[in-house]
Design an enzyme around this catalytic site. Sequence first.
Site, PDB file in Angstrom:
ATOM      1  N   ILE A 129       0.884  -1.447   0.043  1.00 39.07           N
ATOM      2  CA  ILE A 129       0.048   0.017   0.118  1.00 39.07           C
ATOM      3  C   ILE A 129       0.829   1.274   0.055  1.00 39.07           C
ATOM      4  O   ILE A 129       0.491   2.331  -0.744  1.00 39.07           O
ATOM      5  CB  ILE A 129      -0.915   0.044   1.140  1.00 39.07           C
ATOM      6  CG1 ILE A 129      -1.963  -1.189   1.228  1.00 39.07           C
ATOM      7  CG2 ILE A 129      -1.799   1.147   1.421  1.00 39.07           C
ATOM      8  CD1 ILE A 129      -2.810  -1.347  -0.160  1.00 39.07           C
ATOM      9  N   LYS A 135     -13.450  -0.078   7.671  1.00 36.90           N
ATOM     10  CA  LYS A 135     -12.403  -0.865   7.135  1.00 36.90           C
ATOM     11  C   LYS A 135     -12.782  -2.247   7.741  1.00 36.90           C
ATOM     12  O   LYS A 135     -12.521  -3.257   6.803  1.00 36.90           O
ATOM     13  CB  LYS A 135     -11.092  -0.470   7.667  1.00 36.90           C
ATOM     14  CG  LYS A 135      -9.970  -1.548   7.190  1.00 36.90           C
ATOM     15  CD  LYS A 135      -9.710  -1.533   5.568  1.00 36.90           C
ATOM     16  CE  LYS A 135      -8.918  -2.715   5.354  1.00 36.90           C
ATOM     17  NZ  LYS A 135      -8.589  -2.654   3.831  1.00 36.90           N
ATOM     18  N   CYS A 151      -5.762  -9.807   4.312  1.00 35.87           N
ATOM     19  CA  CYS A 151      -6.885  -8.863   4.619  1.00 35.87           C
ATOM     20  C   CYS A 151      -7.816  -9.533   5.399  1.00 35.87           C
ATOM     21  O   CYS A 151      -8.277  -9.402   6.479  1.00 35.87           O
ATOM     22  CB  CYS A 151      -7.179  -8.019   3.440  1.00 35.87           C
ATOM     23  SG  CYS A 151      -5.734  -7.406   2.874  1.00 35.87           S
ATOM     24  N   THR A 189      -4.530  -1.130   8.586  1.00 37.08           N
ATOM     25  CA  THR A 189      -5.623  -1.755   9.065  1.00 37.08           C
ATOM     26  C   THR A 189      -5.471  -1.841  10.788  1.00 37.08           C
ATOM     27  O   THR A 189      -4.632  -2.725  11.073  1.00 37.08           O
ATOM     28  CB  THR A 189      -5.991  -3.020   8.525  1.00 37.08           C
ATOM     29  OG1 THR A 189      -6.225  -2.788   7.007  1.00 37.08           O
ATOM     30  CG2 THR A 189      -7.461  -3.757   9.139  1.00 37.08           C
ATOM     31  N   GLY A 249      -7.557 -16.614   2.115  1.00 41.20           N
ATOM     32  CA  GLY A 249      -6.062 -16.293   2.386  1.00 41.20           C
ATOM     33  C   GLY A 249      -5.679 -14.945   2.149  1.00 41.20           C
ATOM     34  O   GLY A 249      -6.712 -13.999   2.106  1.00 41.20           O
ATOM     35  N   ARG A 278     -32.126  -9.646  -4.150  1.00 38.79           N
ATOM     36  CA  ARG A 278     -31.514  -9.361  -2.770  1.00 38.79           C
ATOM     37  C   ARG A 278     -30.638 -10.388  -2.216  1.00 38.79           C
ATOM     38  O   ARG A 278     -30.131 -10.207  -1.032  1.00 38.79           O
ATOM     39  CB  ARG A 278     -32.552  -8.792  -1.783  1.00 38.79           C
ATOM     40  CG  ARG A 278     -33.321  -7.776  -2.199  1.00 38.79           C
ATOM     41  CD  ARG A 278     -34.518  -7.257  -1.206  1.00 38.79           C
ATOM     42  NE  ARG A 278     -35.574  -8.302  -1.299  1.00 38.79           N
ATOM     43  CZ  ARG A 278     -36.321  -8.323  -2.472  1.00 38.79           C
ATOM     44  NH1 ARG A 278     -36.106  -7.317  -3.388  1.00 38.79           N
ATOM     45  NH2 ARG A 278     -37.393  -9.123  -2.398  1.00 38.79           N
ATOM     46  N   ARG A 314     -17.336  -9.889   3.935  1.00 43.32           N
ATOM     47  CA  ARG A 314     -16.893 -10.675   2.825  1.00 43.32           C
ATOM     48  C   ARG A 314     -16.486 -12.026   3.424  1.00 43.32           C
ATOM     49  O   ARG A 314     -16.773 -12.941   2.883  1.00 43.32           O
ATOM     50  CB  ARG A 314     -15.725 -10.086   2.093  1.00 43.32           C
ATOM     51  CG  ARG A 314     -15.451 -10.401   0.643  1.00 43.32           C
ATOM     52  CD  ARG A 314     -14.554  -9.482   0.021  1.00 43.32           C
ATOM     53  NE  ARG A 314     -14.167 -10.051  -1.082  1.00 43.32           N
ATOM     54  CZ  ARG A 314     -14.828 -10.218  -2.304  1.00 43.32           C
ATOM     55  NH1 ARG A 314     -15.923  -9.717  -2.421  1.00 43.32           N
ATOM     56  NH2 ARG A 314     -14.326 -10.975  -3.430  1.00 43.32           N
ATOM     57  N   ARG A 354      -8.437   0.674   0.595  1.00 44.73           N
ATOM     58  CA  ARG A 354      -9.478  -0.270   0.133  1.00 44.73           C
ATOM     59  C   ARG A 354      -9.332  -1.087  -1.090  1.00 44.73           C
ATOM     60  O   ARG A 354     -10.396  -1.255  -1.695  1.00 44.73           O
ATOM     61  CB  ARG A 354     -11.054   0.277   0.205  1.00 44.73           C
ATOM     62  CG  ARG A 354     -11.163   0.784   1.796  1.00 44.73           C
ATOM     63  CD  ARG A 354     -11.994   2.213   1.553  1.00 44.73           C
ATOM     64  NE  ARG A 354     -13.709   1.621   2.005  1.00 44.73           N
ATOM     65  CZ  ARG A 354     -14.443   2.481   1.859  1.00 44.73           C
ATOM     66  NH1 ARG A 354     -14.139   3.656   1.202  1.00 44.73           N
ATOM     67  NH2 ARG A 354     -15.694   2.204   2.136  1.00 44.73           N
TER      68      ARG A 354
HETATM   69  N1  SAJ Z   1     -12.322 -15.734  -1.831  1.00 45.73           N
HETATM   70  C1  SAJ Z   1     -13.333 -16.967  -1.765  1.00 45.73           C
HETATM   71  N2  SAJ Z   1     -14.392 -16.639  -2.330  1.00 45.73           N
HETATM   72  C2  SAJ Z   1     -15.128 -15.541  -3.001  1.00 45.73           C
HETATM   73  C3  SAJ Z   1     -13.867 -14.545  -2.937  1.00 45.73           C
HETATM   74  C4  SAJ Z   1     -12.716 -14.544  -2.449  1.00 45.73           C
HETATM   75  O1  SAJ Z   1     -12.992 -17.952  -1.273  1.00 45.73           O
HETATM   76  O2  SAJ Z   1     -15.885 -15.267  -3.367  1.00 45.73           O
HETATM   77  C5  SAJ Z   1     -11.104 -16.009  -1.323  1.00 45.73           C
HETATM   78  C6  SAJ Z   1     -10.077 -15.504  -2.370  1.00 45.73           C
HETATM   79  O3  SAJ Z   1      -9.710 -16.798  -2.985  1.00 45.73           O
HETATM   80  C7  SAJ Z   1      -8.921 -15.529  -1.341  1.00 45.73           C
HETATM   81  C8  SAJ Z   1      -9.685 -14.462  -0.149  1.00 45.73           C
HETATM   82  O4  SAJ Z   1     -10.953 -15.043  -0.233  1.00 45.73           O
HETATM   83  O5  SAJ Z   1      -8.143 -16.322  -0.562  1.00 45.73           O
HETATM   84  C9  SAJ Z   1      -9.639 -12.959  -0.091  1.00 45.73           C
HETATM   85  O6  SAJ Z   1      -9.447 -12.468  -1.619  1.00 45.73           O
HETATM   86  P1  SAJ Z   1     -10.387 -11.072  -1.942  1.00 45.73           P
HETATM   87  O7  SAJ Z   1     -10.169 -10.950  -3.610  1.00 45.73           O
HETATM   88  O8  SAJ Z   1     -11.919 -11.300  -1.384  1.00 45.73           O
HETATM   89  O9  SAJ Z   1      -9.701  -9.938  -1.139  1.00 45.73           O
HETATM   90  P2  SAJ Z   1      -8.334  -9.366  -0.956  1.00 45.73           P
HETATM   91  O10 SAJ Z   1      -7.647  -9.883   0.493  1.00 45.73           O
HETATM   92  O11 SAJ Z   1      -7.491  -9.710  -1.930  1.00 45.73           O
HETATM   93  O12 SAJ Z   1      -8.770  -7.899  -0.766  1.00 45.73           O
HETATM   94  C10 SAJ Z   1      -9.665  -7.463   0.189  1.00 45.73           C
HETATM   95  C11 SAJ Z   1     -10.490  -6.383  -0.523  1.00 45.73           C
HETATM   96  N3  SAJ Z   1     -11.633  -6.214   0.432  1.00 45.73           N
HETATM   97  C12 SAJ Z   1     -12.809  -6.237  -0.229  1.00 45.73           C
HETATM   98  O13 SAJ Z   1     -13.111  -6.738  -1.308  1.00 45.73           O
HETATM   99  C13 SAJ Z   1     -14.056  -5.916   0.874  1.00 45.73           C
HETATM  100  C14 SAJ Z   1      -9.907  -5.074  -0.843  1.00 45.73           C
HETATM  101  O14 SAJ Z   1     -10.836  -4.021  -1.262  1.00 45.73           O
HETATM  102  C15 SAJ Z   1      -9.173  -4.597   0.546  1.00 45.73           C
HETATM  103  O15 SAJ Z   1      -8.573  -3.271   0.189  1.00 45.73           O
HETATM  104  C16 SAJ Z   1      -8.236  -5.684   1.192  1.00 45.73           C
HETATM  105  O16 SAJ Z   1      -8.909  -6.818   1.317  1.00 45.73           O
HETATM  106  C17 SAJ Z   1      -7.570  -4.984   2.195  1.00 45.73           C
HETATM  107  O17 SAJ Z   1      -6.391  -4.587   1.990  1.00 45.73           O
HETATM  108  O18 SAJ Z   1      -8.141  -5.164   3.100  1.00 45.73           O
END
Ligand code: SAJ
Length: 440
Positions: free
Chosen positions: A14, A215, A269, A130, A266, A255, A222, A163
């Site tokens: 970042i 945040k 974040c 964070t 993983g 919805r 998620r 973000r």
């Molecule tokens: N994953 C799933 N199923 C899904 C989506 C993701 O199993 O439907 C898994 C991914 O494979 C991965 C993990 O979740 O292992 C996280 O991946 P991600 O793409 O959801 O998120 P990050 O960690 O790459 O980034 C997130 C983002 N936050 C949100 O979308 C709310 C990003 O915007 C943030 O800036 C970042 O965390 C952060 O720095 O906090």
Amino acid sequence: MKFQKICVIGLGYIGLPTASTFANHGVNVTGVDINPNIVESLNRGEIHIHEPGLHDAVANAIASGNFKAARQPEEADAFIIAVPTPFQENKFGEYNGAVFKLADMRAVVSAAESILPFLRKGNLVILESTSPPRTTVNLVTPILARSGLEAGRDFHLAYSPERVLPGQILRELIENARVIGGVNPESAEAGRELYSIFVKGEIIKTDATTAEMVKIMENTYRDVNIAIANEFSRLADKFGVDVWEAISIANLHPRVKILSPGPGVGGHCISVDPWFFVEAAPELTPLIYHSRQVNDSQPEFVVQIVHRALGALSGKNIAILGLAYKPDVDDLRESPANEVVHLLQKAGANVLAWEPFKPDAKLQGITMAASLEEAIEEADALVLLVKHTEFSNLTPEGLAGKTNAKIVVDTVHGWNQEAWKKAGFQFHCLGDNKTKIVNR
Ligand code: SAJ
């Protein structure tokens, strides 16, 4: 207020994109890192992070004369703290038998302390890392008070989380909405002025603790959503349903928006931040706690599926396709794939892993293949753990003659099962037990 010179403390995923974006918008930026190798290599124009566009952004920033890296902060109009807040390695919290991880805030503490000699009246300090709720007010404010200056009266202090999505950081830094929480309204306004130098998305002002909560709420939402998708995958397996089909039908409801199941959650974040709520208030967070448990135990579910597909795992050769924490990134931190490999090895399997984005990765106890071909050649089964585009494009015809494997386990719904079955493979997909249970 004019910001001619800023210091960005922490030049990671970042801090570096933020520093170079400010520099490329005409601000004089000193990027600070305690790692001398990072400082030296950046000043030579080399970057230590894989992020599309970042190399050019840093090169431009250096060429413009607006960016330099250093080991120490300097006097500036604003200081941005963007250092990591990982877990403590050996210390855990406990509440009613539930054990939870604790944030390691030492980098934030030392970053705040490093500013002290340079802090002047009228400055702005922003925390981006964070952090658990109330960090800005309860941890950073008292440290900065040691300068003899008071936050909100003599200088501005705000919390503004990043973000951005890895892989799209440079675009999202500019386009995403940005929240700025001040310790008082004037601090939030000063933060708005600073970020409006490059942010095109909406800038929302609030108080520091609200911004901290926002945040963690985003990433917790998620995580909980993915946990329910993962739990649905186990239910679908039990009831002879294809969870991917079921989710896509459920998501037609206007919805409902269920995320995707997979081998676990993983990255640095989503699998980390929810613990900050649990640590801050374990008595109020049973749902968040259990969602973390569900996601952390998903690798065990993957191993059960591999076991069902292959029978006893002892002595079996397994090719792992993908170790990154998500598709098309080179980041292996907190990757559930790591845990899947270790569990398979514990069950006696010989595992060879192929990660196209980091073929040279050195991971404890994991044998890396030098190529896809090497990984799959002698394998009894192929286990797809990451939906890298390059893997999605693989076809059974393309692999014909290159692997001994007759069994495929797809944990991310990356492949067309009909094509693989037609080519003679036994195909198993996480959360899809539809074809295995008859008598529907
Ligand atoms: N994953 C799933 N199923 C899904 C989506 C993701 O199993 O439907 C898994 C991914 O494979 C991965 C993990 O979740 O292992 C996280 O991946 P991600 O793409 O959801 O998120 P990050 O960690 O790459 O980034 C997130 C983002 N936050 C949100 O979308 C709310 C990003 O915007 C943030 O800036 C970042 O965390 C952060 O720095 O906090």
